[in-house]
Design a protein around this motif. Structure first.
Motif, mmCIF file in Angstrom:
data_model
loop_
_atom_site.group_PDB
_atom_site.id
_atom_site.type_symbol
_atom_site.label_atom_id
_atom_site.label_comp_id
_atom_site.label_asym_id
_atom_site.label_seq_id
_atom_site.Cartn_x
_atom_site.Cartn_y
_atom_site.Cartn_z
ATOM 1 N N PRO A 34 24.962 82.731 -22.877
ATOM 2 C CA PRO A 34 24.474 81.748 -23.938
ATOM 3 C C PRO A 34 23.033 81.733 -23.582
ATOM 4 O O PRO A 34 22.637 81.500 -22.522
ATOM 5 C CB PRO A 34 25.259 80.648 -23.847
ATOM 6 N N ALA A 35 22.242 81.485 -24.653
ATOM 7 C CA ALA A 35 20.920 81.186 -24.395
ATOM 8 C C ALA A 35 20.245 80.182 -25.616
ATOM 9 O O ALA A 35 20.123 80.918 -26.675
ATOM 10 C CB ALA A 35 19.864 82.483 -24.629
ATOM 11 N N PHE A 88 13.943 77.626 -24.916
ATOM 12 C CA PHE A 88 12.774 78.438 -25.229
ATOM 13 C C PHE A 88 11.811 77.485 -26.087
ATOM 14 O O PHE A 88 11.056 78.093 -26.550
ATOM 15 C CB PHE A 88 13.068 79.686 -26.189
ATOM 16 N N ARG A 89 12.016 76.231 -25.939
ATOM 17 C CA ARG A 89 11.006 75.316 -26.501
ATOM 18 C C ARG A 89 10.454 74.789 -25.619
ATOM 19 O O ARG A 89 10.838 74.260 -24.366
ATOM 20 C CB ARG A 89 11.888 74.301 -27.395
ATOM 21 N N LEU A 99 11.144 83.004 -22.718
ATOM 22 C CA LEU A 99 10.523 82.460 -21.250
ATOM 23 C C LEU A 99 11.225 81.193 -21.137
ATOM 24 O O LEU A 99 11.285 80.233 -22.031
ATOM 25 C CB LEU A 99 9.053 82.321 -21.253
ATOM 26 N N ALA A 100 12.115 80.946 -20.245
ATOM 27 C CA ALA A 100 12.679 79.839 -19.781
ATOM 28 C C ALA A 100 12.616 79.256 -18.507
ATOM 29 O O ALA A 100 12.244 80.292 -17.566
ATOM 30 C CB ALA A 100 14.347 79.828 -20.049
ATOM 31 N N LEU A 154 13.320 85.274 -17.711
ATOM 32 C CA LEU A 154 12.957 86.005 -19.063
ATOM 33 C C LEU A 154 14.153 86.543 -19.872
ATOM 34 O O LEU A 154 15.196 86.952 -18.890
ATOM 35 C CB LEU A 154 11.896 87.326 -18.656
ATOM 36 N N ARG A 155 14.253 86.533 -21.048
ATOM 37 C CA ARG A 155 15.366 86.832 -21.820
ATOM 38 C C ARG A 155 14.772 87.548 -23.027
ATOM 39 O O ARG A 155 13.929 87.243 -23.463
ATOM 40 C CB ARG A 155 16.290 85.552 -22.217
ATOM 41 N N ARG A 156 15.590 88.427 -23.797
ATOM 42 C CA ARG A 156 15.651 88.826 -25.051
ATOM 43 C C ARG A 156 14.205 89.830 -25.133
ATOM 44 O O ARG A 156 13.678 89.545 -26.173
ATOM 45 C CB ARG A 156 15.628 87.763 -25.917
#
Length: 589
Positions: free
Chosen positions: A181-182, A187-188, A209-210, A219-221
């Protein structure tokens, strides 16, 4: 000082606007300027919301309103309230507007036909290819990258496209509910950021970026639209995410990816990411990568490249140009400078290359060269290759390659065959064809390194299947070069115009990239080597020997070998293989 690249682009703009008639007061002789015709084309038969037109064309509202008003007064466009939203104005073509659009399309087609008509078939193809490249790069330069809230429409659209891409690319498809899950909050700011690349009003890329902790970024997506792949957008997104991560104080940045996303894997490796042990349980991941910001940039993983001859040098330049740090060694050093911005070091010895690189490309002429460079190195082959991967891109005999693979693996190294089909020009353009053989895990690991070099990379099986496939392909290559040399020899002997012969061959069914390059050389009698006669002869002998081992007759290859041997005997061994045309008085008129 002005960037030297500015002047050619300005000259291109002047030539293009003049040739396309953009400077005319009435574009295509239809009584209105190009701007209004462009608005007609954008409205099209389906109509368009005015705000969408403004975003797509990059026009301010006042200017667009004036263009639409002029088209309304001419009876070509009607502006109405959208049936879906009374606050939205929508433009549609009237019957007269539809007829006018048809006429504009006809005249535009005629204009392009007039541009293409004076050109040869080869020049037309070159112009079309160049136009497509310019369009793609102009589009890429108009893309902006913005940090947005992950709940916005642009972000949602990008993530949905990302999911569709994964579903299409993954062998078993992709289901978001199975993936890690993301949540949007990850990402805020200040916990992260969600980057969206936008062209006009269309999302064309994204990257999340988280920060799972104060020292680590994740990094995701990562997604780039199909029509913008290869335009550097993925690298821009990655660089922007890395900048933000470093500014936030992260010491490292990491990500995971699926093995089917070879372009992404190549980008990560070229950008200095190291493959590491899994750091999460993402079910779709095959590879986990990490990049440490605290490291000196020069400590990024280096790749070795041994052999910088006719083929090796342009291959190494392509690899370095993709961002891979290189350590090179060649038997005949030169003072040629490497392209600006590349990280290339010249090693004092072969042992130094292997000492500093886990993966080493070897592009040597023949088995004797391999023996001299690798087997006779201080400490022998085993001392060099333990814990290293050799990527052999040269063409050796199948039996020699199999023996070399066995020795490397016994010493604790990995061996991959990757002979390439193509000559110097395809090598310079990254248009080689590689035929891989080796262990499946090794092929998957090194494959991204070949992406900057090759238009196609094909897995052929176990060693020596890559070499054998290359030799099979070279049967046709040798026959093609021999046939072209003989064709031009025949034409000159009969007093024919060889320029016309070239046009005929280039336009015919047997035309191919290699034939078009070689016909140009034969017309100009330019025998500067792309594939030297001696190298082509060595390939002919390798084919003949491999064929003899299995009892397969290869009369065409043997004939080509005889012509090449004759060329060597007359002192043409260093020239291009089509110098066979000089043999037996070929250039006499």
């Amino acid at each position: 000082m002005t960037d030297p690249r500015v002047a050619p682009i300005r000259a291109f703009n002047r030539t293009t606007t003049e040739r396309l008639g953009v400077l005319e007061e009435q574009y295509l002789a239809r009584g209105r300027p190009l701007g209004q015709d462009r608005v007609l084309w954008e409205i099209g038969t389906s109509g368009a919301d005015v705000r969408e037109l403004r975003a797509r064309l990059g026009l301010d509202s006042g200017y667009l309103s004036r263009q639409l008003r002029a088209l309304e007064q001419e009876g070509l466009v009607a502006i109405e309230t959208s049936p879906d939203d009374a606050r939205v104005r929508r433009a549609r073509l009237t019957a007269a507007g539809t007829s006018e659009l048809d006429e504009l399309d006809r005249r535009s087609d005629d204009l392009v036909g007039d541009i293409l008509a004076p050109l040869t078939e080869r020049q037309r193809d070159a112009l079309v290819d160049a136009a497509d490249t310019v369009r793609r790069l102009f589009t890429a330069s108009a893309v902006s990258i913005q940090a947005v809230d992950p709940a916005t429409a642009a972000a949602r659209t990008a993530v949905e496209a990302y999911h569709r891409t994964l579903d299409a690319r993954f062998p078993g498809g992709f289901r978001a509910e199975r993936s890690r899950p993301a949540a949007d909050d990850a990402f805020r700011a200040p916990r992260g950021a969600f980057l969206v690349a936008v062209h006009g009003d269309r999302p064309v890329g994204c990257l999340g970026l988280a920060f799972p902790d104060d020292r680590t970024a994740e990094l995701r997506r990562m997604w780039v639209a199909d029509d913008l792949r290869g335009a550097g957008l993925g690298r821009r997104l990655l660089a922007e995410a890395e900048r933000r991560a470093a500014d936030a104080g992260a010491r490292s940045i990491r990500l995971e990816t699926n093995g089917s996303l070879t372009e992404a894997i190549g980008l990560y490796r070229a950008s200095g990411y190291r493959e590491v042990a899994p750091f999460n349980d993402e079910p779709y991941a095959h590879h986990w990568f990490e990049k440490r910001f605290a490291d000196d940039p020069a400590s990024a993983p280096r790749v070795g490249f041994i052999g910088l001859g006719i083929m090796g040098r342009p291959m190494a330049e392509r690899l370095a140009g993709s961002g891979v740090p290189l350590t090179t060694w060649t038997r005949t050093p030169t003072d040629d400078a490497w392209p600006v911005g590349t990280d290339v070091r010249s090693a004092a010895s072969v042992a130094d290359v292997f000492a500093g690189c886990d993966t080493v490309f070897v592009m040597l002429r023949d088995a004797d060269a391999v023996d001299a460079v690798l087997r006779r190195a201080p400490g022998g082959l085993a001392a060099l290759v333990r814990g290293r991967t050799i990527i052999n891109t040269g063409t050796l005999s199948p039996s020699f390659s199999r023996t070399l693979a066995d020795e490397v693996e016994r010493a604790g190294g990995c061996y991959v065959e990757a002979p390439v089909s193509g000559s110097r020009i395809p090598a310079e353009r990254g248009e080689l064809v590689a035929m891989l053989a080796g262990r499946a895990d090794d092929l998957r690991r090194i494959r991204p390194l070949l992406e900057p070099l090759c238009a196609q990379v094909t897995d052929c099986g176990a060693v020596p299947a890559g070499i054998e496939m290359k030799l099979a392909a070279n049967v046709l290559v040798l026959a093609t070069m021999s046939g072209l040399a003989e064709s031009f020899r025949f034409a000159r002997a009969h007093g024919l115009d060889v320029g016309r012969l070239r046009d005929i061959l280039d336009a015919g069914q047997m035309s191919s990239p290699i034939s078009r390059v070689k016909t140009a050389k034969l017309v100009a009698e330019d025998y500067a080597a792309q594939v030297a006669v001696t190298d082509a002869l060595a390939n002919a002998r390798l084919i003949a020997d491999a064929a003899a081992a299995t009892g397969v007759p290869v009369p065409l290859t043997e004939c080509s070998g005889d012509l090449l041997a004759e060329a060597v005997a007359r002192g043409d061994g260093a020239l291009d293989a089509v110098a066979m045309a000089r043999t037996s008085g070929a250039t006499e008129r």
